[in-house]
Scaffold this active site. Structure first.
Site, mmCIF file in Angstrom:
data_model
loop_
_atom_site.group_PDB
_atom_site.id
_atom_site.type_symbol
_atom_site.label_atom_id
_atom_site.label_comp_id
_atom_site.label_asym_id
_atom_site.label_seq_id
_atom_site.Cartn_x
_atom_site.Cartn_y
_atom_site.Cartn_z
ATOM 1 N N ARG A 137 0.838 -1.204 0.000
ATOM 2 C CA ARG A 137 0.000 0.000 0.000
ATOM 3 C C ARG A 137 0.873 1.254 0.000
ATOM 4 O O ARG A 137 0.441 2.329 0.416
ATOM 5 C CB ARG A 137 -0.937 -0.028 1.210
ATOM 6 C CG ARG A 137 -1.936 -1.178 1.164
ATOM 7 C CD ARG A 137 -2.925 -1.117 2.318
ATOM 8 N NE ARG A 137 -2.291 -1.408 3.599
ATOM 9 C CZ ARG A 137 -2.165 -2.639 4.119
ATOM 10 N NH1 ARG A 137 -2.640 -3.690 3.452
ATOM 11 N NH2 ARG A 137 -1.596 -2.819 5.288
ATOM 12 N N ARG A 138 2.107 1.097 -0.477
ATOM 13 C CA ARG A 138 3.080 2.190 -0.478
ATOM 14 C C ARG A 138 3.584 2.523 -1.879
ATOM 15 O O ARG A 138 4.640 3.131 -2.037
ATOM 16 C CB ARG A 138 4.276 1.816 0.400
ATOM 17 C CG ARG A 138 3.909 1.476 1.837
ATOM 18 C CD ARG A 138 5.131 0.978 2.592
ATOM 19 N NE ARG A 138 4.820 0.693 3.994
ATOM 20 C CZ ARG A 138 5.704 0.211 4.872
ATOM 21 N NH1 ARG A 138 6.935 -0.075 4.470
ATOM 22 N NH2 ARG A 138 5.340 -0.019 6.119
ATOM 23 N N CYS A 157 1.249 20.702 -11.096
ATOM 24 C CA CYS A 157 -0.218 20.647 -10.938
ATOM 25 C C CYS A 157 -0.640 19.210 -10.633
ATOM 26 O O CYS A 157 -1.257 18.941 -9.616
ATOM 27 C CB CYS A 157 -0.905 21.154 -12.198
ATOM 28 S SG CYS A 157 -0.612 22.892 -12.555
ATOM 29 N N SER A 178 -4.494 21.626 -8.932
ATOM 30 C CA SER A 178 -5.165 22.655 -9.722
ATOM 31 C C SER A 178 -5.435 22.119 -11.119
ATOM 32 O O SER A 178 -4.598 21.414 -11.693
ATOM 33 C CB SER A 178 -4.269 23.901 -9.804
ATOM 34 O OG SER A 178 -4.825 24.880 -10.642
ATOM 35 N N ASP A 180 -7.151 23.395 -14.915
ATOM 36 C CA ASP A 180 -7.815 24.244 -15.898
ATOM 37 C C ASP A 180 -8.699 23.318 -16.723
ATOM 38 O O ASP A 180 -8.218 22.554 -17.554
ATOM 39 C CB ASP A 180 -6.744 24.921 -16.758
ATOM 40 C CG ASP A 180 -7.300 25.773 -17.886
ATOM 41 O OD1 ASP A 180 -8.480 25.598 -18.243
ATOM 42 O OD2 ASP A 180 -6.548 26.602 -18.422
ATOM 43 N N ASN A 188 -4.955 15.605 -19.225
ATOM 44 C CA ASN A 188 -4.363 14.896 -18.089
ATOM 45 C C ASN A 188 -5.039 13.546 -17.850
ATOM 46 O O ASN A 188 -4.371 12.560 -17.522
ATOM 47 C CB ASN A 188 -4.461 15.743 -16.824
ATOM 48 C CG ASN A 188 -3.571 16.972 -16.864
ATOM 49 O OD1 ASN A 188 -3.964 18.035 -16.372
ATOM 50 N ND2 ASN A 188 -2.385 16.865 -17.439
ATOM 51 N N TYR A 220 -11.563 29.411 -16.307
ATOM 52 C CA TYR A 220 -11.165 30.829 -16.369
ATOM 53 C C TYR A 220 -12.285 31.689 -16.947
ATOM 54 O O TYR A 220 -13.103 31.209 -17.749
ATOM 55 C CB TYR A 220 -9.898 30.979 -17.217
ATOM 56 C CG TYR A 220 -8.633 30.626 -16.473
ATOM 57 C CD1 TYR A 220 -8.064 31.534 -15.576
ATOM 58 C CD2 TYR A 220 -8.009 29.392 -16.647
ATOM 59 C CE1 TYR A 220 -6.898 31.222 -14.888
ATOM 60 C CE2 TYR A 220 -6.845 29.072 -15.957
ATOM 61 C CZ TYR A 220 -6.306 29.996 -15.074
ATOM 62 O OH TYR A 220 -5.168 29.683 -14.384
#
Length: 276
Positions: A137-138, A157, A178, A180, A188, A220
């Site tokens: 679990r590491r 980010c 964060s 966008d 991503n 934005y």
């Protein structure tokens, strides 16, 4: 409708309808004309994608999968911080005169650490554990290294991946401080879904869930009309995702190891202004 489209539409609608504006605060990002780049945001958005059922790709507009994978491999495979090693220009705005983004992203993944099994960087530690310690679990990475932040062109980010083997399925959690939503969300998602598929394949595992945790999911101010137009479109079904099944070494993957079939998408001609 592709599942990725549904998630994107629902998330953007939630932000636009229930989000909080930061127009009452001083903000760091600026538009090219120097105007503050304000956002409307939601705190802690969590989206789950079952990669065994469908690979997350938008049909509301085209996702350039090969370019997304190319950037991912620049960070995770080449472990580079120099834009000259990257096939696209997405990092040009943050590079110095030598082409480097400082001690950020790939640089951190390439730093070797000492373990009882020997010296390994973060990527090789993950690959080692998936093969030799799958019950652990590491199994995680972290590139938000505080002592090096002052030498990074941009604070990471997407900063941490946690891998978990349940049964014979590899699941992964991406933690992102964060996001966008218009410029980078599905980019991503596709990148780290592909990474999860790669790690599963070379570790002899089946692919499971990809979970995306976003601390600050925002749109934005100048992106709002573009997002509204985008999510008003009628999505298509998801395309078929393919990955070269002959590859058993993570470092043998290239951007051409991935392709999509029957990918139908809406044309998207809007120019997305970038806040820096």
């Amino acid at each position: 409708m592709s599942f990725a489209d549904k998630v994107f539409i629902d998330t953007c609608k939630d932000i636009l309808q229930n989000g909080i504006w930061d127009t009452d605060r001083e903000v760091r990002p600026r538009w090219e004309d120097g105007t503050p780049a304000h956002t409307i945001k939601k705190f802690c958005v969590v989206n789950r994608y079952d990669l065994s059922k469908e690979f997350p790709i938008l049909t509301l507009r085209k996702t350039f999968l090969k370019s997304a994978v190319d950037e991912l491999l620049w960070i995770w495979q080449k472990k580079s911080n120099n834009i000259n090693d990257l096939g696209s220009h997405v990092w040009d705005s943050w590079a110095d005169e030598n082409g480097t983004i400082g001690k950020a992203y790939g640089y951190q993944l390439g730093v070797k650490h000492h373990y009882k099994e020997g010296d390994m960087d973060q990527v090789d530690r993950v690959l080692y554990d998936l093969k030799h310690n799958p019950a652990s679990r590491r199994i995680l990475t972290n590139i938000y290294v505080h002592q090096d932040l002052s030498e990074m062109a941009l604070y990471p980010c997407a900063y941490s991946m946690t891998f978990n083997v349940t049964g014979n399925k590899l699941n992964a959690v991406l933690n992102q401080r964060s996001q966008d939503m218009l410029a980078a969300n599905i980019w991503n998602v596709a990148q780290y879904s592909a990474l999860t598929c790669m790690f599963a394949q070379v570790s002899g595992l089946e692919v499971g869930e990809f979970v995306h945790v976003i601390a600050d999911a925002h749109i934005y101010d100048r992106h709002v009309p573009i997002v509204e137009e985008l999510i008003a479109k009628t999505p298509y079904d998801a395309p078929e995702f393919h990955m070269d099944k002959s590859i058993n070494n993570f470092y043998d993957f290239t951007k051409d190891s991935f392709w999509l079939e029957n990918y139908k998408f809406h044309e998207f001609t809007a120019k997305i202004p970038v806040a820096i």
